[in-house]
Design a protein around this motif. Structure first.
Motif, mmCIF file in Angstrom:
data_model
loop_
_atom_site.group_PDB
_atom_site.id
_atom_site.type_symbol
_atom_site.label_atom_id
_atom_site.label_comp_id
_atom_site.label_asym_id
_atom_site.label_seq_id
_atom_site.Cartn_x
_atom_site.Cartn_y
_atom_site.Cartn_z
ATOM 1 N N ILE A 174 0.864 -1.181 0.000
ATOM 2 C CA ILE A 174 0.000 0.000 0.000
ATOM 3 C C ILE A 174 0.896 1.225 0.000
ATOM 4 C CG2 ILE A 174 -1.699 1.321 1.344
ATOM 5 C CD1 ILE A 174 -2.509 -1.447 2.565
ATOM 6 N N ARG A 177 0.990 5.659 -0.171
ATOM 7 C CA ARG A 177 0.299 6.948 -0.110
ATOM 8 C C ARG A 177 1.339 8.060 -0.080
ATOM 9 N NH1 ARG A 177 -3.338 4.170 -1.001
ATOM 10 N NH2 ARG A 177 -5.424 4.014 -0.057
ATOM 11 N N ILE A 217 -3.954 2.418 6.446
ATOM 12 C CA ILE A 217 -3.629 0.993 6.353
ATOM 13 C C ILE A 217 -4.728 0.163 7.000
ATOM 14 C CG2 ILE A 217 -1.950 -0.779 7.034
ATOM 15 C CD1 ILE A 217 0.121 1.564 6.998
#
Length: 372
Positions: free
Chosen positions: A107, A109, A134
């Motif tokens: 993930i 960002r 998360i």
């Protein structure tokens, strides 16, 4: 999901369950690249002299069926055994390795943060912010972050890239390397290993540096599209489809075992009906999958076409696939060879390496981490 991590993931600060873990000693040891795919372990060691790379050691070792499923390690002992066999056969004496987790397991960002924060304050703030982004308990996650530059039109803020993977994804690779006799020096992300390796093929393409290049890595069970511009990954997506579909069809049609079907696919010896009944339908299905991956990219971006397609992975060299894809997409298509400009050690079998070259993009990208 778009991936924009520079290729340093999990190499500097790494946080596991709130604790910073340093994977490095200050003087970094040389690394052998270890690509753990669904059907094989690929090892590659490079050296560098005078700005040119040389292949020193290389081996490919098959994995038992279902030891790795869709890039997740299921049987860590089987993977460790394969790494140990590959290491012995390669002749490499290195003790540290670079491996990678799949992009779908990561993930990412980009978060704006005050530029005045000290390293310690930034680390604490990242931990707080991570909870928002998360979807797992924070003590089950490995975090890394990197300051990637000031926010446009706001010099008091920096863009900070947050990357997270479930710790078990990282730990399984570390454990497999350990069982194979190697210590983990770097755990990277496959998309960025691919980006690293792309630098080795970029000068073989007849497009400008700012062209949009689609690298399609066709593995045994997964096909991954990476779109690069200025040699940086701007998009990455995986699809469950690969060469195993063709192997399964050969087994079904011709009554062969999994091992026999794989061998026949590579070396020939199948009935004449193979091409019309199995190979051509597989190529058509594969081209549909690639077209679909590209449509996902176009639908979510400002782009409506790419300038070049580069085929990588074990299926890239299937005869006629490139021209068929070129005709379907109306875009030039080439097969990747990240080793084309490299010299070879006398101990490396040139013919076997040339056959495997399109499938070694990730291994090359990982092996290049020795020269960061």
């Amino acid at each position: 999901m778009p991936l924009r991590i520079p290729p340093e993931l999990w190499t500097g600060r790494q946080r596991q369950g709130g604790h910073t873990v340093g994977l490095f000693t200050p003087k970094k040891p040389a690394l052998i690249g270890v690509d753990i795919s669904s059907t094989a372990v690929k090892l590659l060691q490079l050296s560098q002299a005078g700005g040119r790379y040389r292949v020193e050691h290389y081996a490919v070792e098959p994995l038992p069926p279902n030891a790795v499923v869709e890039k997740n390690i299921v049987e860590v002992e089987a993977v460790g055994d394969a790494i140990r066999r590959a290491l012995a056969r390669s002749g490499s004496k290195l003790k540290h390795a670079a491996a990678a987790v799949a992009g779908s397991a990561v993930i990412t960002r980009v978060i704006p943060m005050a530029s005045e924060l000290s390293d310690d304050d930034l680390e604490g703030q990242i931990q707080v912010e991570a909870n928002q982004y998360i979807p797992y308990p924070i003590d089950e996650v490995s975090l890394d972050f990197e300051v990637i530059g000031p926010v446009r039109d706001n010099p008091d803020m920096n863009n900070v890239l947050l990357a997270a993977s479930r710790t078990e994804n990282v730990d399984m690779r570390v454990a497999a390397l350990d069982l194979g006799g190697l210590a983990a020096g770097v755990i990277d992300v496959e998309a960025f290993a691919m980006e690293n390796a792309f630098a080795m093929v970029a000068d073989q393409l007849n497009v400008g540096r700012d062209a949009l290049v689609a690298v399609v890595d066709i593995g045994a069970t997964m096909t991954t599209l990476s779109v690069l511009r200025n040699q940086r990954t701007i998009y990455s997506r995986e699809q469950v489809f690969g060469g195993k579909q063709l192997t399964d069809e050969i087994m079904r049609r011709f009554g062969l075992s999994y091992e026999e079907a794989g061998r026949a696919k590579r070396k020939g010896g199948l009935p004449e009906s193979y091409e019309t009944e199995a190979l051509e339908p597989f190529k058509e299905s594969l081209i549909q999958q690639i077209s679909r991956l590209l449509q996902f990219f176009f639908a979510g971006s400002e782009y409506s076409k790419v300038d070049q397609v580069v085929l990588a992975g074990g299926c890239a060299s299937i005869e006629g696939l490139g021209p068929m894809l070129e005709e379907q997409l109306g875009v030039p298509c080439v097969v990747a060879n990240p080793l084309a400009r490299m010299s070879l050690s006398p101990r490396v079998q040139a013919q076997a390496l040339a056959q495997d070259a399109p499938a070694l993009m990730i291994a090359v990208g990982l092996a290049l981490r020795s020269f960061d």
